[in-house]
Design an enzyme around this catalytic site. Structure first.
Site, PDB file in Angstrom:
ATOM      1  N   ASP A 212     -43.382   2.905 -27.117  1.00  0.00           N
ATOM      2  CA  ASP A 212     -44.403   3.509 -26.242  1.00  0.00           C
ATOM      3  C   ASP A 212     -43.807   4.049 -24.943  1.00  0.00           C
ATOM      4  OD1 ASP A 212     -46.326   3.053 -28.067  1.00  0.00           O
ATOM      5  OD2 ASP A 212     -47.289   1.368 -27.028  1.00  0.00           O
ATOM      6  N   GLU A 262      -9.070  15.597 -21.684  1.00  0.00           N
ATOM      7  CA  GLU A 262     -10.190  16.270 -21.003  1.00  0.00           C
ATOM      8  C   GLU A 262      -9.656  17.350 -20.056  1.00  0.00           C
ATOM      9  OE1 GLU A 262     -13.810  13.205 -20.336  1.00  0.00           O
ATOM     10  OE2 GLU A 262     -11.977  12.655 -19.310  1.00  0.00           O
ATOM     11  N   GLU A 277     -16.307  19.629 -16.062  1.00  0.00           N
ATOM     12  CA  GLU A 277     -16.922  18.431 -16.652  1.00  0.00           C
ATOM     13  C   GLU A 277     -17.349  18.667 -18.092  1.00  0.00           C
ATOM     14  OE1 GLU A 277     -17.926  15.282 -15.103  1.00  0.00           O
ATOM     15  OE2 GLU A 277     -16.251  16.035 -13.880  1.00  0.00           O
ATOM     16  N   HIS A 323     -19.320  13.769 -30.530  1.00  0.00           N
ATOM     17  CA  HIS A 323     -19.567  12.419 -31.053  1.00  0.00           C
ATOM     18  C   HIS A 323     -21.044  12.177 -31.380  1.00  0.00           C
ATOM     19  CE1 HIS A 323     -19.240   8.182 -31.751  1.00  0.00           C
ATOM     20  NE2 HIS A 323     -19.833   7.834 -30.625  1.00  0.00           N
TER      21      HIS A 323
HETATM   22  C1  HEM Z   1     -23.479   7.295 -29.022  1.00  0.00           C
HETATM   23  C2  HEM Z   1     -19.164   6.138 -27.123  1.00  0.00           C
HETATM   24  C3  HEM Z   1     -17.816   4.199 -31.363  1.00  0.00           C
HETATM   25  C4  HEM Z   1     -21.932   5.732 -33.360  1.00  0.00           C
HETATM   26  C5  HEM Z   1     -22.433   7.155 -28.141  1.00  0.00           C
HETATM   27  C6  HEM Z   1     -22.419   7.597 -26.763  1.00  0.00           C
HETATM   28  C7  HEM Z   1     -21.226   7.271 -26.231  1.00  0.00           C
HETATM   29  C8  HEM Z   1     -20.457   6.625 -27.267  1.00  0.00           C
HETATM   30  C9  HEM Z   1     -20.747   7.505 -24.804  1.00  0.00           C
HETATM   31  C10 HEM Z   1     -23.568   8.340 -26.041  1.00  0.00           C
HETATM   32  C11 HEM Z   1     -24.565   7.422 -25.442  1.00  0.00           C
HETATM   33  C12 HEM Z   1     -25.751   7.132 -26.327  1.00  0.00           C
HETATM   34  O1  HEM Z   1     -26.336   8.073 -26.871  1.00  0.00           O
HETATM   35  O2  HEM Z   1     -26.072   5.966 -26.487  1.00  0.00           O
HETATM   36  C13 HEM Z   1     -18.434   5.531 -28.114  1.00  0.00           C
HETATM   37  C14 HEM Z   1     -17.085   5.033 -27.938  1.00  0.00           C
HETATM   38  C15 HEM Z   1     -16.714   4.476 -29.134  1.00  0.00           C
HETATM   39  C16 HEM Z   1     -17.817   4.637 -30.055  1.00  0.00           C
HETATM   40  C17 HEM Z   1     -16.267   5.151 -26.675  1.00  0.00           C
HETATM   41  C18 HEM Z   1     -15.437   3.787 -29.529  1.00  0.00           C
HETATM   42  C19 HEM Z   1     -14.614   3.222 -28.672  1.00  0.00           C
HETATM   43  C20 HEM Z   1     -18.792   4.491 -32.278  1.00  0.00           C
HETATM   44  C21 HEM Z   1     -18.712   4.183 -33.686  1.00  0.00           C
HETATM   45  C22 HEM Z   1     -19.868   4.644 -34.251  1.00  0.00           C
HETATM   46  C23 HEM Z   1     -20.675   5.210 -33.188  1.00  0.00           C
HETATM   47  C24 HEM Z   1     -17.555   3.454 -34.370  1.00  0.00           C
HETATM   48  C25 HEM Z   1     -20.283   4.591 -35.688  1.00  0.00           C
HETATM   49  C26 HEM Z   1     -19.473   4.807 -36.701  1.00  0.00           C
HETATM   50  C27 HEM Z   1     -22.716   6.219 -32.341  1.00  0.00           C
HETATM   51  C28 HEM Z   1     -24.098   6.603 -32.516  1.00  0.00           C
HETATM   52  C29 HEM Z   1     -24.546   7.064 -31.271  1.00  0.00           C
HETATM   53  C30 HEM Z   1     -23.426   6.934 -30.351  1.00  0.00           C
HETATM   54  C31 HEM Z   1     -24.924   6.524 -33.805  1.00  0.00           C
HETATM   55  C32 HEM Z   1     -25.945   7.555 -30.917  1.00  0.00           C
HETATM   56  C33 HEM Z   1     -26.094   9.021 -31.204  1.00  0.00           C
HETATM   57  C34 HEM Z   1     -27.515   9.468 -30.928  1.00  0.00           C
HETATM   58  O3  HEM Z   1     -28.436   8.832 -31.440  1.00  0.00           O
HETATM   59  O4  HEM Z   1     -27.673  10.445 -30.214  1.00  0.00           O
HETATM   60  N1  HEM Z   1     -21.198   6.568 -28.424  1.00  0.00           N
HETATM   61  N2  HEM Z   1     -18.838   5.279 -29.394  1.00  0.00           N
HETATM   62  N3  HEM Z   1     -19.981   5.123 -32.011  1.00  0.00           N
HETATM   63  N4  HEM Z   1     -22.350   6.411 -31.031  1.00  0.00           N
HETATM   64 FE1  HEM Z   1     -20.579   5.916 -30.242  1.00  0.00          FE
END
Ligand code: HEM
Length: 455
Positions: A212, A262, A277, A323
């Site tokens: 909500d 970067e 950025e 990502h």
């Molecule tokens: C989102 C960092 C590993 C899956 C994010 C975000 C960051 C981030 C900064 C954006 C913030 C957010 O939307 O919550 C990282 C870093 C990683 C890592 C630094 C490793 C050191 C992983 C791994 C997976 C993963 C291993 C899966 C295989 C996701 C998913 C989202 C996400 C599903 C949300 C995307 C969305 O719904 O928009 N991650 N992540 N991440 N990450 Fe990662």
């Protein structure tokens, strides 16, 4: 009536008319699955039992410390109403080897239907392009039986519980390894990961009060419970007792290399001033402060939005390889989404939020304890890593690996939009190098409290 995991309405957990099976589900489900539990300070213990009877007795005793989802939800409600602090989180997961060596028959263990859980993480390295298990940290090369998570907002309760739980372990058991997680924040108080970006914002939500609160014009974060819950096959009453598959991966981050990348990318694309950025933002899909790149050309400050989609963006704002666009394309694949409950590890002597140069940044010893809950590992965590992050042709041929978490050969060249929202692309440049190294991990099942009490 069995709990309907496919129900297309968020769970009104606090409603007076909640049916008895759903109540039993919440009383027996571990906390931190349906809703994130505070874990600013986190201790993770990896245990091996060498005597089945003693191991079972220990876990049965540990059950009294494991917080139920319902208790956690009530604590959050009370904290919001009166500021009353909740109790620490204790959670426990079991590996396939754990179930087997605690004396469950092969037939019983077969009741878990997830093939990935049965294989265990070491057997899956080829699928997700992980380093071979003999290169993992020693503790993860062993057969881990159980993981114990202890988390709280303050360090003292975690330290106390850790001591007490270790003291309760039978002499036949061993703590094979241990990780310590510690939250990091930016100036706005948002949780960040080591590369400096706001993390943990976009999550599937299951509870009415949480759903909500979110604006839902472009993206509805609600998902049915089946995305992360399943009946606990070894519980006394599986229709009312549930659990979740739990992924643990220690991912080391080379912060120095990433921040150099970067800078190099910004130079390569000729970005100047505040537009620089955008180089890192194109790797993540969000700016450091969490602003989605598909919404804005510059960081925006203020509350971190999650109400966006990529529908109107052909990749000229947010690259398909970024990502968040790889790991949640938003226009499809909702059933793939898992909840992420990771925590950063490692001590920094620099300030991750300042703009000091890459050479002042750590290249080893820090990273993310990646943790996620899944209804089915092969269709969620592994699918995301293998079919999306590691696949250079996912969504658009030649788009490249996920520059943050993609693993495997990166021998193709890729392009980036030169100006935000304009079709002109850069000349092809080599993909950025891999800056994350998997150091070990395991797949677990977080059983119901009823299972633990019945051991
Ligand atoms: C989102 C960092 C590993 C899956 C994010 C975000 C960051 C981030 C900064 C954006 C913030 C957010 O939307 O919550 C990282 C870093 C990683 C890592 C630094 C490793 C050191 C992983 C791994 C997976 C993963 C291993 C899966 C295989 C996701 C998913 C989202 C996400 C599903 C949300 C995307 C969305 O719904 O928009 N991650 N992540 N991440 N990450 Fe990662």
């Amino acid at each position: 009536m069995p709990v309907d995991l496919k129900n297309d309405q968020p769970l009104a957990w606090d409603s007076a008319t909640l049916d008895p099976d759903t109540k039993a589900m919440l009383d027996n489900l571990q906390a931190n699955i349906l809703r994130a539990h505070v874990r600013e300070h986190l201790s993770v213990l990896f245990v091996r039992f060498n005597n089945a009877r003693e191991g079972r007795r220990f876990l049965r005793g540990l059950a009294r410390r494991v917080k139920s989802a319902r208790k956690h939800l009530a604590e959050v409600r009370d904290f919001n109403l009166s500021g009353k602090r909740g109790t620490p989180y204790v959670g426990v997961g079991m590996s396939k080897a754990g179930y087997r060596d605690l004396g469950h028959s092969a037939e019983e263990v077969q009741k878990f239907t997830d093939v990935v859980f049965h294989d265990g993480m070491k057997q899956r390295v080829a699928v997700v392009n992980d380093p071979p298990a003999d290169q993992w940290e020693h503790a993860y090369q062993r057969d881990i039986h159980a993981v114990i998570l202890i988390g709280d907002a303050r360090p003292e309760p975690v330290a106390r519980l850790r001591r007490e739980i270790i003291a309760e372990l039978p002499r036949s058991a061993r703590v094979l390894g241990e990780e310590t997680g510690r939250g990091m924040h930016n100036a706005a108080g948002e949780g960040i990961e080591h590369f400096g970006y706001v993390d943990g914002r976009s999550q599937p939500l299951f509870l009415k009060d949480e759903v909500d609160k979110e604006p839902k014009e472009h993206w509805d974060p609600f998902l049915p419970l089946e995305n992360i819950l399943l009946q606990d096959p070894l519980a006394p009453n599986p229709v009312a007792h549930h659990g979740s598959y739990f992924v643990f991966r220690k991912l080391e981050q080379d912060v120095r290399a990433f921040q150099q990348i970067e800078r190099d990318l910004a130079d390569e694309l000729g970005l100047v001033g505040a537009d620089r950025e955008r180089a890192g933002a194109m790797l993540f899909g969000r700016f450091r402060d969490g602003t989605p790149l598909t919404d804005k050309p510059l960081p925006a400050g203020g509350p971190v939005s999650n109400d966006f989609s990529f529908d109107a963006d052909p990749g000229s704002k947010c690259p398909f390889s970024s990502h968040i666009r790889k790991s949640n394309p938003r226009s499809f694949g909702r059933e793939v989404l898992m909840v992420r409950r990771g925590q950063t590890y490692g001590v920094r002597t620099d300030d991750p939020t300042d703009d000091s140069p890459p050479e002042n940044r750590p290249s080893t010893g820090v990273g993310l304890l990646f943790m996620s809950f899944n209804g089915e590992l092969s269709k969620q965590f592994e699918f995301t890593q293998e079919k999306w992050a590691n696949a250079p042709d996912f969504q658009v041929p030649g788009t490249g690996h996920d520059p943050v978490i993609g693993q495997g050969e990166r021998d193709i060249k890729v392009t980036f939009p030169k100006v935000w929202g304009q079709p002109e692309l850069s000349s092809p440049i080599p993909q950025v190098a891999q800056t994350i190294t998997m150091k070990g991990g395991e797949y677990f099942f977080m059983p119901s409290l009823a299972y633990l009490r019945g051991l």
